[in-house]
Write a protein that holds these residues in place. Structure first.
Motif, PDB file in Angstrom:
ATOM      1  N   PRO A 184     -20.559 -74.630 -42.482  1.00  0.00           N
ATOM      2  CA  PRO A 184     -20.388 -73.176 -42.346  1.00  0.00           C
ATOM      3  C   PRO A 184     -21.703 -72.410 -42.452  1.00  0.00           C
ATOM      4  O   PRO A 184     -21.883 -71.376 -41.801  1.00  0.00           O
ATOM      5  N   LEU A 185     -22.633 -72.913 -43.304  1.00  0.00           N
ATOM      6  CA  LEU A 185     -23.929 -72.243 -43.428  1.00  0.00           C
ATOM      7  C   LEU A 185     -24.784 -72.468 -42.179  1.00  0.00           C
ATOM      8  O   LEU A 185     -25.521 -71.577 -41.748  1.00  0.00           O
ATOM      9  N   ILE A 186     -24.707 -73.680 -41.611  1.00  0.00           N
ATOM     10  CA  ILE A 186     -25.434 -73.956 -40.363  1.00  0.00           C
ATOM     11  C   ILE A 186     -24.870 -73.089 -39.228  1.00  0.00           C
ATOM     12  O   ILE A 186     -25.590 -72.685 -38.314  1.00  0.00           O
ATOM     13  N   MET A 187     -23.578 -72.803 -39.316  1.00  0.00           N
ATOM     14  CA  MET A 187     -22.928 -72.015 -38.263  1.00  0.00           C
ATOM     15  C   MET A 187     -23.501 -70.604 -38.174  1.00  0.00           C
ATOM     16  O   MET A 187     -23.505 -69.986 -37.093  1.00  0.00           O
ATOM     17  N   ILE A 188     -24.006 -70.059 -39.285  1.00  0.00           N
ATOM     18  CA  ILE A 188     -24.460 -68.661 -39.295  1.00  0.00           C
ATOM     19  C   ILE A 188     -25.559 -68.415 -38.250  1.00  0.00           C
ATOM     20  O   ILE A 188     -25.409 -67.544 -37.376  1.00  0.00           O
ATOM     21  N   PRO A 189     -26.708 -69.134 -38.289  1.00  0.00           N
ATOM     22  CA  PRO A 189     -27.740 -68.869 -37.272  1.00  0.00           C
ATOM     23  C   PRO A 189     -27.296 -69.260 -35.860  1.00  0.00           C
ATOM     24  O   PRO A 189     -27.671 -68.604 -34.881  1.00  0.00           O
ATOM     25  N   VAL A 190     -26.482 -70.352 -35.758  1.00  0.00           N
ATOM     26  CA  VAL A 190     -25.995 -70.764 -34.428  1.00  0.00           C
ATOM     27  C   VAL A 190     -25.131 -69.664 -33.818  1.00  0.00           C
ATOM     28  O   VAL A 190     -25.263 -69.311 -32.638  1.00  0.00           O
ATOM     29  N   LEU A 223     -25.132 -66.448 -34.597  1.00  0.00           N
ATOM     30  CA  LEU A 223     -25.940 -65.266 -34.295  1.00  0.00           C
ATOM     31  C   LEU A 223     -26.667 -65.430 -32.963  1.00  0.00           C
ATOM     32  O   LEU A 223     -26.682 -64.508 -32.130  1.00  0.00           O
ATOM     33  N   VAL A 224     -27.269 -66.602 -32.751  1.00  0.00           N
ATOM     34  CA  VAL A 224     -27.957 -66.864 -31.485  1.00  0.00           C
ATOM     35  C   VAL A 224     -26.984 -66.778 -30.316  1.00  0.00           C
ATOM     36  O   VAL A 224     -27.285 -66.202 -29.260  1.00  0.00           O
ATOM     37  N   GLY A 225     -25.801 -67.339 -30.491  1.00  0.00           N
ATOM     38  CA  GLY A 225     -24.799 -67.320 -29.420  1.00  0.00           C
ATOM     39  C   GLY A 225     -24.342 -65.913 -29.081  1.00  0.00           C
ATOM     40  O   GLY A 225     -24.275 -65.533 -27.907  1.00  0.00           O
ATOM     41  N   LEU A 226     -24.011 -65.117 -30.107  1.00  0.00           N
ATOM     42  CA  LEU A 226     -23.542 -63.752 -29.874  1.00  0.00           C
ATOM     43  C   LEU A 226     -24.620 -62.885 -29.232  1.00  0.00           C
ATOM     44  O   LEU A 226     -24.361 -62.124 -28.285  1.00  0.00           O
TER      45      LEU A 226
END
Length: 621
Positions: A116-122, A124-127
């Motif tokens: 879930p923490l790795i998901m945060i920057p991924v 953000l980059v995607g959005l």
């Protein structure tokens, strides 16, 4: 294909757009979760975590949808996406990641704890990436649908600021800089390249330039005038960017006059141009516009091309005007086929051949001589073009099976005191007579007043007089006219033409008439100048009253009689007006043709006195 999809998306209602953004963001959230797990376990085959991924993806997507609405994420404009939007998305991604981390840590262990923490920057980059890409595509689409392509003369700070401003402006697209400094040649300033003045002609031809804006506000007035003189021969519109101090000190802008918008001069809000009925009625049709290079004709062509029609046939007897409207349409990258025809409306055989060859179903007849004083002294030419030419065009339409013929008429046809108005009313009656004999073609007429910024309007004259320091010439202190913008007139004409059943005269509601003297004073004020009067001898621009011209009225009317019928649009009225019977019409037409062939101006005037209701043979009233 891409342009069609973008056009569809741009046209969606706001709530549908919001739903589409929510759906897109949901997909990005799910993909970000998958990528985060894959990065954590160093493989895209999630193995034992597939079940956890699917289970958690459902919960995370639901939570993301709720959080997105709460934080107004779908309402953030993609075209104006900036750092504020990035910050809002960052907060959203962080909150979602932390909430999922807590649930995964203290609830059922569905995915690796750090995913879930790795998901945060991924996430953000995607959005952010989706919005930047969407904004870029939308920006390209809006620019391709814009009308003006701009060269900025001056690659300094003012020019760069102007380029940045145009970047977010739908109506114009900055193409390149022009600068006298040789050291700047080929340099990129922002995203635009700098060229020398010698390259202007090539850029106009190759890039479809329609405007040059002088962005050197700190240059001396003499230097600006020198540059503007060097640019005056190019077939483009010139603009100047004034110095900031001019707005603060009230320094006269006469020598660096900027364009005044028609809406500013109109003194009222223009009518809404959002009329989906027009697109529905004209899209995919083959349409011919006579007088296509004129003011109203060219605006009709631009509006029709955006419907878009399947084929747009441009007919004009002026080579320069025809070239100009064809160039403007092609510069706009219109999707319809463009067919220019250099011919007169009097050439009936040419008209019939064009109508058949290009399978035309709708004809808009805008060709006319409309300058009152000129036609007043050239009665024969005016009658031949406006009356006989209209009849030839309308009859060609009837004989070739054209579905609709729409005559662009004028308020000067109502109880005319001038030959021009009489020729237009005579033409209306000829078209009404044709309707009684040709039921397969729907004939109609649309009557309206003056169009701001048209070739016959006072606005271009006032601009020229302002640029020379005045005075502004007004015929009479009490003279009034109905006014409408080009866009309003063209859209309402197209809409009125779809209402016709046969033989109607449609009249556009143009609001209250405007005093020409008030229009002149408004133009002086908007340009930052003051009127020179006895009480203000130091003013910038004087007004001069020169008297009514031959055949000119103090006021114009739109209806001959009092009867009018409502239509589906509040700004369009229908008038059922009397006309000549078949025998009278044939006799009057034959007499007019004979008088024109004899070059007998007095016989033409006498005929109008007999046949045109209210014609007073040029008496100024």
């Amino acid at each position: 294909m891409t342009i069609s999809v973008l056009q569809f998306l741009v046209g969606l209602e706001r709530r549908r757009k919001v739903g589409l953004v929510l759906l897109l963001d949901t997909v990005v959230v799910a993909l970000s979760l998958y990528v985060a797990i894959a990065l954590r376990i160093s493989t895209f085959d999630l193995g034992i975590y597939w079940s956890g991924f699917f289970t958690s993806a459902v919960g995370v997507c639901l939570l993301a949808g709720i959080g997105s609405v709460v934080m107004s994420i779908p309402w953030v404009s993609m075209r104006a996406f900036g750092m504020h939007g990035v910050f809002r998305l960052g907060v959203f991604a962080f909150a979602l990641g932390v909430a999922f981390f807590c649930f995964n840590l203290w609830g059922p262990w569905l995915v690796p704890r750090s995913a879930p923490l790795i998901m945060i920057p991924v996430l953000l980059v995607g959005l952010v990436g989706v919005r930047l890409a969407s904004g870029h595509l939308l920006d390209r689409w809006f620019r391709q649908s814009g009308q003006d392509r701009v060269l900025i003369y001056g690659a300094g700070a003012a020019g760069l600021q102007l380029a940045n401003a145009l970047h977010n402006f739908d109506g114009a697209d900055a193409i390149a800089f022009i600068d006298d400094n040789p050291s700047l040649r080929r340099v990129l300033v922002g995203a635009l390249r700098v060229y020398g003045p010698s390259q202007i002609d090539r850029l106009i031809q190759a890039r479809g330039i329609t405007q040059i804006i002088l962005a050197m506000p700190s240059a001396s007035r003499a230097r600006k005038q020198e540059i503007l003189r060097s640019l005056s021969d190019y077939p483009v519109t010139l603009r100047t960017l004034p110095h900031f101090l001019n707005f603060m000190t009230g320094e006269p802008l006469t020598a660096q006059l900027q364009s005044v918008t028609s809406e500013d001069l109109l003194g009222r809000s223009p009518q809404s141009l959002d009329m989906p009925e027009i697109e529905a009625a004209y899209a995919g049709r083959n349409v011919l516009v006579t007088g296509a290079g004129g003011s109203i004709g060219s605006e009709l062509c631009l509006q029709l091309s955006s419907a878009p029609v399947a084929r747009l046939v441009l007919l004009d007897h002026s080579e320069v005007a025809l070239y100009d409207i064809e160039r403007r349409l092609r510069a706009n990258r219109v999707s319809c086929e463009i067919v220019p025809i250099l011919a007169s409306v009097l050439e009936k055989d040419v008209l019939k051949q064009a109508l058949k060859k290009h399978e035309v179903t709708v004809v808009l007849h805008a060709a006319a001589y409309k300058h009152v004083p000129l036609v007043e002294h050239n009665e024969v030419v005016g009658a031949r073009n406006n009356a006989i030419g209209t009849y030839a065009t309308a009859e060609a339409c009837a004989e070739t099976g054209v579905e609709r013929f729409i005559l662009i008429s004028t308020d000067k046809a109502v109880r005319p005191t001038n030959v021009m108005g009489a020729t237009k009313r005579f033409a209306e009656m000829l078209v009404q007579d044709l309707q009684t004999r040709h039921a397969n073609t729907v004939f109609s007429m649309v009557r309206f007043g003056n169009v701001l910024d048209s070739s016959g309007s006072v606005i271009p004259l006032f601009r020229e007089q302002l640029s020379k320091g005045g005075p502004l010439t007004v015929t009479h202190p009490e003279v009034t006219r109905f006014f409408m913008t080009l866009g309003e007139a063209a859209r309402l004409v197209l809409l009125a033409g779809t209402f016709a059943k046969g033989g109607e005269v449609y009249v556009l509601d143009m609001g209250e008439p405007v005093k020409i003297v008030d229009l002149a004073r408004n133009m002086i004020r908007i340009c930052g100048l003051t009127e020179r009067t006895g009480n203000n001898p130091d003013g910038d621009i004087a007004l001069e009253f020169v008297g009514l011209r031959p055949g000119e009225k103090l006021y114009e009317e739109l209806l001959i009689g009092a009867n009018q019928i409502a239509t589906p649009h509040a700004k369009i009225m229908c008038a059922r007006e009397t006309c000549l019977d078949a025998g009278e019409s044939a006799d009057a037409l034959n007499r007019l043709i004979a008088a024109v062939e004899r070059q007998d101006a007095q016989a033409i005037r006498n005929l109008f006195l007999e046949t045109v209701d209210g014609y007073t043979n040029g008496a100024s009233t």
